[in-house]
Scaffold this motif. Sequence first.
Motif, mmCIF file in Angstrom:
data_model
loop_
_atom_site.group_PDB
_atom_site.id
_atom_site.type_symbol
_atom_site.label_atom_id
_atom_site.label_comp_id
_atom_site.label_asym_id
_atom_site.label_seq_id
_atom_site.Cartn_x
_atom_site.Cartn_y
_atom_site.Cartn_z
ATOM 1 N N LYS A 46 33.747 17.166 7.962
ATOM 2 C CA LYS A 46 33.952 18.608 7.818
ATOM 3 C C LYS A 46 32.814 19.254 7.022
ATOM 4 O O LYS A 46 32.316 20.339 7.368
ATOM 5 C CB LYS A 46 35.288 18.875 7.126
ATOM 6 N N ALA A 47 32.404 18.541 5.946
ATOM 7 C CA ALA A 47 31.313 19.094 5.140
ATOM 8 C C ALA A 47 30.018 19.145 5.937
ATOM 9 O O ALA A 47 29.253 20.125 5.848
ATOM 10 C CB ALA A 47 31.127 18.242 3.882
ATOM 11 N N ALA A 48 29.763 18.097 6.726
ATOM 12 C CA ALA A 48 28.539 18.079 7.538
ATOM 13 C C ALA A 48 28.568 19.192 8.578
ATOM 14 O O ALA A 48 27.543 19.833 8.851
ATOM 15 C CB ALA A 48 28.383 16.722 8.207
ATOM 16 N N ASP A 49 29.723 19.421 9.167
ATOM 17 C CA ASP A 49 29.844 20.519 10.131
ATOM 18 C C ASP A 49 29.543 21.859 9.465
ATOM 19 O O ASP A 49 28.853 22.723 10.033
ATOM 20 C CB ASP A 49 31.242 20.531 10.743
ATOM 21 N N ALA A 50 30.060 22.016 8.236
ATOM 22 C CA ALA A 50 29.821 23.277 7.521
ATOM 23 C C ALA A 50 28.343 23.451 7.199
ATOM 24 O O ALA A 50 27.773 24.550 7.341
ATOM 25 C CB ALA A 50 30.656 23.305 6.233
ATOM 26 N N LEU A 51 27.703 22.357 6.802
ATOM 27 C CA LEU A 51 26.279 22.436 6.498
ATOM 28 C C LEU A 51 25.449 22.669 7.753
ATOM 29 O O LEU A 51 24.400 23.323 7.711
ATOM 30 C CB LEU A 51 25.829 21.154 5.788
ATOM 31 N N LEU A 52 25.905 22.096 8.867
ATOM 32 C CA LEU A 52 25.199 22.316 10.127
ATOM 33 C C LEU A 52 25.277 23.782 10.522
ATOM 34 O O LEU A 52 24.278 24.367 10.985
ATOM 35 C CB LEU A 52 25.798 21.427 11.223
ATOM 36 N N ASN A 53 26.454 24.358 10.350
ATOM 37 C CA ASN A 53 26.593 25.778 10.673
ATOM 38 C C ASN A 53 25.715 26.643 9.766
ATOM 39 O O ASN A 53 25.233 27.705 10.179
ATOM 40 C CB ASN A 53 28.056 26.208 10.532
ATOM 41 N N VAL B 225 21.922 15.247 13.660
ATOM 42 C CA VAL B 225 21.920 13.803 13.387
ATOM 43 C C VAL B 225 22.807 13.476 12.192
ATOM 44 O O VAL B 225 23.542 12.478 12.193
ATOM 45 C CB VAL B 225 20.481 13.309 13.151
ATOM 46 N N ASP B 226 22.776 14.285 11.144
ATOM 47 C CA ASP B 226 23.607 14.038 9.974
ATOM 48 C C ASP B 226 25.090 14.139 10.330
ATOM 49 O O ASP B 226 25.915 13.359 9.822
ATOM 50 C CB ASP B 226 23.279 15.048 8.871
ATOM 51 N N VAL B 227 25.439 15.071 11.187
ATOM 52 C CA VAL B 227 26.833 15.192 11.629
ATOM 53 C C VAL B 227 27.254 13.956 12.414
ATOM 54 O O VAL B 227 28.355 13.426 12.229
ATOM 55 C CB VAL B 227 27.019 16.471 12.464
ATOM 56 N N MET B 228 26.358 13.491 13.277
ATOM 57 C CA MET B 228 26.670 12.304 14.062
ATOM 58 C C MET B 228 26.852 11.081 13.165
ATOM 59 O O MET B 228 27.730 10.252 13.384
ATOM 60 C CB MET B 228 25.567 12.054 15.093
ATOM 61 N N ARG B 229 26.008 10.977 12.140
ATOM 62 C CA ARG B 229 26.160 9.869 11.200
ATOM 63 C C ARG B 229 27.507 9.935 10.480
ATOM 64 O O ARG B 229 28.178 8.912 10.272
ATOM 65 C CB ARG B 229 25.023 9.894 10.190
#
Length: 465
Positions: free
Chosen positions: A197-204, A211-215
């Motif tokens: 969830k945090a990676a998704d927020a940072l991606l947005n 790549v970080d979200v996939m990891r």
Amino acid sequence: MTRVTSVETLESAGRISMRGDGLSAPAQPSGDSKHHIQPAAYIQQGENPPESEPLELPAPAESSTAKLTIEQLEEMALESNPTLIEAQARVDAARGKWVQVGLPPNTVLGYSGQQLGSGGEAEQQGLFAGQEFVRGGKLRLNRAIVAQEIAKAEQIWAAQQQRVLTDVRLGYYEVLIAQRRREVAQRLVEIANESVKAADALLNAKEVSQVDVMRAQVELQTDQLLLKNARNAYAAAWSRLATVLGIPDIEPRPLSGDLEGSVVDIDPDEARAEIMGQSPEITAALADVERARWAIDRAYAEPIPNLDVQGVVQSDNSTGSSNANLQVSIPIPWRNRNQGGMRQAQAELIAAEQAVSRVELNLQRRLASVFQRYANARNQVQDYAKTDGILDNAKATLESVRKGYQAGEFAYLDLLTAQRTYSQTNLAYIEALGELWAATVEIEGLLLKDSLDSQESRAQSGEPK
């Protein structure tokens, strides 16, 4: 560049712990707090499950009753384990044999008739009685031999009882370890889920790449698989414990116990002395030696001939009178003096004496292996849990990476790596605790375990029956 959002989310959700003894417990969902296994929907918090999931054993539903103690489990096993009833029956059989081998021969009664074809004029008819008298103390020696068989059967029963108790204790700690591993895996899934969830927020916010979200998603899937395997391990551990209890359909219940309580400090020399002095395996082997010694006395008594006495009382029609006959017979031991039996008995005594040495050496060999496991596991537990040990260093590393991540000094992958290292360290610590308790239980149980294995399988493996 600010990245506090994801870390604050993790901390506020109670996902990251800085304790040295494991990850902090997450907030429990509503419902029975004793149910550590949560539905997949709760674990994934709305995430779609993978298309093909690994095979997972049915999770046992834990009873809401009070926790079981190790003493209660031992009592159940002593009452229900069929191997104890089997061993006790063998003791009773040996006692019955003791009665039988000391009984004298039965008296022989019969009819005697002569000259039966004389038309009744010269017939002689009567009754006879015969009795064999056993000499040389053979019956007493028979019972002396079987008395040692009884002693051995009783030691086998004692050894089997200890095997059952050891297996119960091993199963108890195995379930506790599986229970702890399952709880940690549950928390790791929730950490990974928050990371996604945090990676998704940072991606947005365009602060990280896809790549970080996939990891983060790979980490979540890995932890979900770990949780499934932990559930399987818990179900299997309970099933194994239930078979030792002799109650295969018992409903799984939480166990009362502290894995991190004080473990006995075992000295190898003291452990060896205690096992050599108290092992029922050695005592059973010594009973075989005593039996062989009595068997030698019995072999030398065998040539002493038994006395066979027979008396006849009959009527004689030819003289109109009655008469009696007495017959006494005794074999002459001039060809068969039980020479082979004596040699056999002497050889069996040598074999029995050497079997005692074999059992002692076997116990020392087994103790060496188990004590090595104990020493290694104790070193691991101490190194993990001590101040500035592995757990503390893993915690400090996670703290440092988290702070550096907040300051933009580390990438998101560094935070994931630190979290994974911290979680793996805690799992390894749990495994070391399990190995430490298993080795401790085996040593305290005089190296007796595997109660459900047959005597034949133990003989094939080189262990005493």
